[in-house]
Design a protein around this motif. Structure first.
Motif, PDB file in Angstrom:
ATOM      1  N   GLY A 111       0.808  -1.215   0.000  1.00 23.69           N
ATOM      2  CA  GLY A 111       0.000   0.000   0.000  1.00 23.69           C
ATOM      3  C   GLY A 111       0.837   1.259   0.000  1.00 23.69           C
ATOM      4  N   ALA A 112       1.925   1.263   0.762  1.00 26.83           N
ATOM      5  CA  ALA A 112       2.780   2.445   0.824  1.00 26.83           C
ATOM      6  C   ALA A 112       3.400   2.742  -0.538  1.00 26.83           C
ATOM      7  CB  ALA A 112       3.865   2.246   1.879  1.00 26.83           C
ATOM      8  N   ILE A 113       3.789   1.670  -1.257  1.00 28.33           N
ATOM      9  CA  ILE A 113       4.414   1.860  -2.570  1.00 28.33           C
ATOM     10  C   ILE A 113       3.389   2.272  -3.617  1.00 28.33           C
ATOM     11  CG2 ILE A 113       5.659   0.696  -4.422  1.00 28.33           C
ATOM     12  CD1 ILE A 113       6.939  -1.089  -2.284  1.00 28.33           C
ATOM     13  N   VAL A 114       2.271   1.538  -3.661  1.00 24.69           N
ATOM     14  CA  VAL A 114       1.279   1.757  -4.718  1.00 24.69           C
ATOM     15  C   VAL A 114       0.511   3.056  -4.502  1.00 24.69           C
ATOM     16  CG1 VAL A 114      -0.830   0.861  -5.772  1.00 24.69           C
ATOM     17  CG2 VAL A 114       1.038  -0.694  -5.188  1.00 24.69           C
ATOM     18  N   PHE A 115      -0.093   3.212  -3.326  1.00 24.27           N
ATOM     19  CA  PHE A 115      -0.942   4.380  -3.100  1.00 24.27           C
ATOM     20  C   PHE A 115      -0.128   5.664  -2.945  1.00 24.27           C
ATOM     21  CE2 PHE A 115      -3.939   1.030  -1.559  1.00 24.27           C
ATOM     22  CZ  PHE A 115      -4.922   1.263  -2.497  1.00 24.27           C
ATOM     23  N   PRO A 163      -1.686   2.536   5.139  1.00 26.13           N
ATOM     24  CA  PRO A 163      -0.854   3.702   4.807  1.00 26.13           C
ATOM     25  C   PRO A 163      -1.562   4.685   3.890  1.00 26.13           C
ATOM     26  CG  PRO A 163      -0.088   1.766   3.617  1.00 26.13           C
ATOM     27  CD  PRO A 163      -1.113   1.288   4.602  1.00 26.13           C
ATOM     28  N   ALA A 164      -2.433   4.167   3.013  1.00 25.82           N
ATOM     29  CA  ALA A 164      -3.139   5.059   2.094  1.00 25.82           C
ATOM     30  C   ALA A 164      -4.066   6.010   2.841  1.00 25.82           C
ATOM     31  CB  ALA A 164      -3.944   4.239   1.083  1.00 25.82           C
ATOM     32  N   ILE A 165      -4.697   5.510   3.911  1.00 31.64           N
ATOM     33  CA  ILE A 165      -5.613   6.347   4.676  1.00 31.64           C
ATOM     34  C   ILE A 165      -4.851   7.261   5.637  1.00 31.64           C
ATOM     35  CG2 ILE A 165      -7.457   6.340   6.402  1.00 31.64           C
ATOM     36  CD1 ILE A 165      -8.474   3.753   5.131  1.00 31.64           C
ATOM     37  N   THR A 166      -3.999   6.677   6.463  1.00 30.27           N
ATOM     38  CA  THR A 166      -3.337   7.470   7.507  1.00 30.27           C
ATOM     39  C   THR A 166      -2.352   8.478   6.908  1.00 30.27           C
ATOM     40  OG1 THR A 166      -1.696   5.701   7.789  1.00 30.27           O
ATOM     41  CG2 THR A 166      -3.602   5.690   9.255  1.00 30.27           C
ATOM     42  N   SER A 167      -1.444   8.011   6.090  1.00 35.37           N
ATOM     43  CA  SER A 167      -0.414   8.905   5.551  1.00 35.37           C
ATOM     44  C   SER A 167      -1.011   9.971   4.648  1.00 35.37           C
ATOM     45  CB  SER A 167       0.640   8.097   4.783  1.00 35.37           C
ATOM     46  OG  SER A 167       1.258   7.154   5.621  1.00 35.37           O
ATOM     47  N   THR A 168      -1.934   9.580   3.778  1.00 31.50           N
ATOM     48  CA  THR A 168      -2.517  10.543   2.851  1.00 31.50           C
ATOM     49  C   THR A 168      -3.371  11.566   3.585  1.00 31.50           C
ATOM     50  OG1 THR A 168      -2.573   8.784   1.181  1.00 31.50           O
ATOM     51  CG2 THR A 168      -3.806  10.795   0.712  1.00 31.50           C
ATOM     52  N   ILE A 172      -2.946  15.571   3.551  1.00 33.81           N
ATOM     53  CA  ILE A 172      -4.029  16.522   3.275  1.00 33.81           C
ATOM     54  C   ILE A 172      -4.129  17.542   4.400  1.00 33.81           C
ATOM     55  CG2 ILE A 172      -6.530  16.785   3.046  1.00 33.81           C
ATOM     56  CD1 ILE A 172      -6.612  14.131   1.605  1.00 33.81           C
ATOM     57  N   GLY A 173      -4.094  17.044   5.633  1.00 38.64           N
ATOM     58  CA  GLY A 173      -4.206  17.953   6.774  1.00 38.64           C
ATOM     59  C   GLY A 173      -3.087  18.973   6.806  1.00 38.64           C
ATOM     60  N   MET A 174      -1.881  18.554   6.503  1.00 43.11           N
ATOM     61  CA  MET A 174      -0.745  19.469   6.533  1.00 43.11           C
ATOM     62  C   MET A 174      -0.756  20.428   5.350  1.00 43.11           C
ATOM     63  SD  MET A 174       2.258  16.886   7.862  1.00 43.11           S
ATOM     64  CE  MET A 174       3.453  18.196   8.076  1.00 43.11           C
ATOM     65  N   GLU A 175      -1.327  19.996   4.218  1.00 44.71           N
ATOM     66  CA  GLU A 175      -1.380  20.864   3.042  1.00 44.71           C
ATOM     67  C   GLU A 175      -2.556  21.830   3.087  1.00 44.71           C
ATOM     68  OE1 GLU A 175       0.884  18.064  -0.263  1.00 44.71           O
ATOM     69  OE2 GLU A 175      -1.316  18.173  -0.266  1.00 44.71           O
ATOM     70  N   SER A 186       0.249  15.691  12.161  1.00 49.86           N
ATOM     71  CA  SER A 186       0.655  14.322  12.486  1.00 49.86           C
ATOM     72  C   SER A 186       0.396  13.998  13.950  1.00 49.86           C
ATOM     73  CB  SER A 186       2.137  14.128  12.164  1.00 49.86           C
ATOM     74  OG  SER A 186       2.927  15.051  12.892  1.00 49.86           O
ATOM     75  N   LEU A 187       0.518  15.004  14.832  1.00 54.18           N
ATOM     76  CA  LEU A 187       0.289  14.762  16.261  1.00 54.18           C
ATOM     77  C   LEU A 187      -1.160  14.356  16.531  1.00 54.18           C
ATOM     78  CD1 LEU A 187       2.332  17.651  17.931  1.00 54.18           C
ATOM     79  CD2 LEU A 187       2.891  15.231  17.868  1.00 54.18           C
ATOM     80  N   ILE A 188      -2.090  15.060  15.927  1.00 55.06           N
ATOM     81  CA  ILE A 188      -3.513  14.759  16.148  1.00 55.06           C
ATOM     82  C   ILE A 188      -3.860  13.393  15.556  1.00 55.06           C
ATOM     83  CG2 ILE A 188      -5.864  15.466  15.563  1.00 55.06           C
ATOM     84  CD1 ILE A 188      -4.907  18.365  15.706  1.00 55.06           C
ATOM     85  N   SER A 189      -3.344  13.121  14.363  1.00 59.61           N
ATOM     86  CA  SER A 189      -3.609  11.820  13.729  1.00 59.61           C
ATOM     87  C   SER A 189      -3.040  10.685  14.582  1.00 59.61           C
ATOM     88  CB  SER A 189      -2.989  11.800  12.333  1.00 59.61           C
ATOM     89  OG  SER A 189      -3.165  10.537  11.745  1.00 59.61           O
ATOM     90  N   GLY A 190      -1.814  10.867  15.079  1.00 62.16           N
ATOM     91  CA  GLY A 190      -1.211   9.840  15.929  1.00 62.16           C
ATOM     92  C   GLY A 190      -1.983   9.630  17.213  1.00 62.16           C
TER      93      GLY A 190
END
Length: 278
Positions: A111-115, A163-168, A172-175, A186-190
């Motif tokens: 998922g990390a590679i593809v998404f 990874p597609a949900i959490t990382s992306t 989005i949140g940071m952008e 990242s702090l709130i998501s974690g």
């Protein structure tokens, strides 16, 4: 919650070898210990059998050999239904427990590679919701898989969505915010990731059947599909694709909430800067 769900879905059950003459509905505890079985551990004042002491049998030994040709009998005092007893992931098949869990991390790698690359090409929002649908489908498949191999494949799918949900979503949140607010993305998501782990432990304490546990984890994900109308596309990604009109709509909404303004035709300044660099 899916990340650690296998810990509870594959909760270990005390088990022993089934005797040749025993039927399918035989219970774990026997009034007297037959010669074919040996004792592993004794429990004093067992809460489920307070009338006397009960001794756990050796799990995989029958007549002094490490074979159970007639199957297994499980102790369901604590756990009502586990993937362990359904697919007999015990004794010489015990390795399947770690194998199935490892499939989740195989899915994460894929998922990390593809998404990750698709998110830059197709957009953050589309990838998030593609992964959400994958998680929902595979989440229900975990509950209804008739064989451990299908369960393992579903674990790969759930792992891919992670990874597609959490990382992306973090991206989005940071952008969507300025430099000052990015540190909180990242702090709130974690924090919510950790909250999910704690909530999983509470749910698993009350839901002792792995099928219902997987359903409880899969159903709430459907609610997040409503985010399609709540979550905007990343304006930074839209600008990188020169889709300025769509980015302008999002930025003006943000400016209105922040009680500020942005210049008209601001994208022309970006194009001019790009042309000057070229």
């Amino acid at each position: 919650m899916h990340a650690l769900s296998w810990t509870f879905s594959a909760a270990s059950l005390p088990h022993r070898c089934r005797l040749e003459q025993e039927s399918e509905d035989t219970i774990y505890w026997l009034p007297t210990r037959p010669e074919e079985l040996s004792i592993a551990d004794c429990k004093s004042n067992d809460p489920h059998h307070p009338q006397d002491n009960h001794c756990l049998y050796n799990s995989c030994i029958l007549n002094g050999t490490k074979e159970c040709p007639y199957g297994y009998v499980y102790n369901f005092d604590e756990i009502k239904n586990s993937a362990i007893n359904r697919w007999e992931i015990v004794c010489d098949r015990h390795f399947l427990k770690s194998f199935i869990q490892s499939m989740y991390y195989v899915g994460q790698l894929i998922g990390a590679i593809v998404f990750g690359s698709l998110g830059d090409r197709l957009g953050r929002k589309k990838i998030v919701f593609t992964a959400m649908i994958l998680e929902i489908v595979c989440g229900f498949a975990l509950a209804f898989s008739p064989h451990w191999s299908l369960f393992a494949i579903a674990r790969i799918g759930v792992g891919m969505a992670h990874p597609a949900i959490t990382s992306t979503c973090i991206v989005i949140g940071m952008e969507l915010v300025g430099p000052f607010g990015r540190r909180y993305g990242s702090l709130i998501s974690g924090g919510f990731f950790s909250l999910g782990h704690m909530l999983l432990a509470c749910i698993a304490y009350f839901v002792r059947d792995y099928v219902y546990l997987q359903l409880v984890l899969a159903i709430p994900a459907i609610c997040f599909l409503s985010y399609w109308w709540l979550l905007p596309e990343s304006p930074r990604w839209l600008v990188s694709q020169r889709r300025y009109k769509e980015a302008d709509k999002i930025l003006r909404c943000a400016a209105k909430i922040n009680k500020t303004t942005i210049p008209d035709d601001w994208w022309q300044q970006i194009d001019n800067q790009v042309e000057n660099k070229e």
